[in-house]
Design a protein around this motif. Sequence first.
Motif, mmCIF file in Angstrom:
data_model
loop_
_atom_site.group_PDB
_atom_site.id
_atom_site.type_symbol
_atom_site.label_atom_id
_atom_site.label_comp_id
_atom_site.label_asym_id
_atom_site.label_seq_id
_atom_site.Cartn_x
_atom_site.Cartn_y
_atom_site.Cartn_z
ATOM 1 N N MET A 1 0.850 -1.197 0.000
ATOM 2 C CA MET A 1 0.000 0.000 0.000
ATOM 3 C C MET A 1 0.885 1.245 0.000
ATOM 4 S SD MET A 1 -2.865 1.209 2.833
ATOM 5 C CE MET A 1 -3.863 -0.281 2.613
ATOM 6 N N ASP B 1 2.155 5.192 0.629
ATOM 7 C CA ASP B 1 2.152 6.021 1.837
ATOM 8 C C ASP B 1 0.853 6.813 1.945
ATOM 9 O OD1 ASP B 1 4.643 5.072 2.448
ATOM 10 O OD2 ASP B 1 5.719 6.862 1.777
ATOM 11 N N ARG C 1 -1.773 4.446 3.265
ATOM 12 C CA ARG C 1 -1.621 4.125 4.680
ATOM 13 C C ARG C 1 -1.988 5.307 5.574
ATOM 14 N NH1 ARG C 1 4.305 1.680 5.133
ATOM 15 N NH2 ARG C 1 4.619 2.966 3.281
ATOM 16 N N LEU D 1 -5.650 5.555 5.667
ATOM 17 C CA LEU D 1 -6.193 4.515 6.531
ATOM 18 C C LEU D 1 -6.088 4.922 8.004
ATOM 19 C CD1 LEU D 1 -7.426 1.698 6.783
ATOM 20 C CD2 LEU D 1 -5.101 0.742 6.728
ATOM 21 N N LEU E 1 0.503 0.714 12.527
ATOM 22 C CA LEU E 1 0.594 1.090 11.116
ATOM 23 C C LEU E 1 1.434 2.349 10.929
ATOM 24 C CD1 LEU E 1 -0.270 0.672 8.163
ATOM 25 C CD2 LEU E 1 -2.356 1.970 8.684
ATOM 26 N N THR F 1 5.225 2.294 10.363
ATOM 27 C CA THR F 1 5.784 1.805 9.092
ATOM 28 C C THR F 1 5.931 2.917 8.053
ATOM 29 O OG1 THR F 1 3.636 1.287 8.052
ATOM 30 C CG2 THR F 1 4.596 -0.384 9.512
ATOM 31 N N ILE F 2 5.505 4.131 8.349
ATOM 32 C CA ILE F 2 5.469 5.195 7.346
ATOM 33 C C ILE F 2 6.664 6.124 7.533
ATOM 34 C CG2 ILE F 2 4.126 7.109 6.392
ATOM 35 C CD1 ILE F 2 1.631 5.731 7.483
#
Length: 384
Positions: free
Chosen positions: A1, A3, A6, A9, A176, A179-180
């Motif tokens: 997915m 950035d 995400r 989301l 989550l 992870t960005i």
Amino acid sequence: MSDRGRLALIVWSVLVSQVFLYPGLENTVAALGGGDDILAGTWFLVAEFGAFVVCAVLWGVLSDALGRRTPLVVLGAAGGAASYLAVALVPQLGVTFGVVLLLRVVGGAFTIGAFSLSITMLMDLSGGHGRNMGAAGTAVGLGAALGSVAGGQLATVDPLAPLYGGAVLLGGVAVLAATIPDRSPATGLPVDAIADHIRTRPALLVPFAFGYIDRLTAGFFALTGVAYFRDAFGLDAAQAGLTLALFFVPFAVLQYPIGWLSDRIGRFLPVVVGSMLYGVTIIGIGLAPGYALAGGLLIACGICGACVSPTTMALVTDIVPATERGVGMGGFNVFGSLGMLSGFLIGGIITDQYGYLPAFLAAGGLEIGIAVVAANAVKRIVAT
């Protein structure tokens, strides 16, 4: 997915966690010892959004000063998850409703960090301001749409279930977000320099004012709108959640394309004309003689709201440079949170004192008023 996906989301998840509470609010507040009148629900929501007002810009200032956003989003989401869980456990601990309100303040102080800075991280992406803010707006709308439906269903099973669901979602956000990658300016800016820059950009007051009124109407619908549909048409929590979705689904689906379109045609028509029509439809709901017409006007409200929300956020991005986006969006969310607070208070107090129709007239009239007063200011911004 990607950035963008995400981050959208994350915004979606934070909104779902909040809106979970709205359809069955009176049941949840009663289970927590707050009673069953509209003012108890008002203070329950005001406690969280009061913290939003105080803390939104502080998170933005901190992220711009540090030149980091990701770890702050993680911290905000984790703190929000813990607070939701703590509130859900209150009946087992036998504490007073005052403690519930205090926990809501603490939770709001954390949760606004995850929400505001995830939108700021979307602002840091390339690809067009309208497109990025359209993604944020779509996430907000879809989060509210699903949250209203699922929250109503959860509340019919257990009035505390929406709180547990919110805790789980915010915990997932923390994972989550880690992870960005950060794309904020690496060196950051001194806090005093940021404040000086904000003072020299009075044009920001225009999108801030629109954000305030738009969120006021959202707060109005979250509390007074839900109570109105439940009282006027005899709906339970699940049916009230489905009714709110009539607004939030078009509000969500149309924001991304309208944000993209505003990059091409400009912000004026979506912001100003959209706000005027939005106010008219709000008043229409209060005047509607039956559920079918009121529901149809809710759909129209969602369409008009989709015109205003992403383009107003895009105006902020148009005005501020990249190094000030954290404070810019933080300021926008301060005004937005003040708007939510005002919507709760105006809706709850006017309804308690005078009834539902005057409350709808006040909310819709304010939306029309900001469009009329600020139309020329928007025109000047988009012309520069």
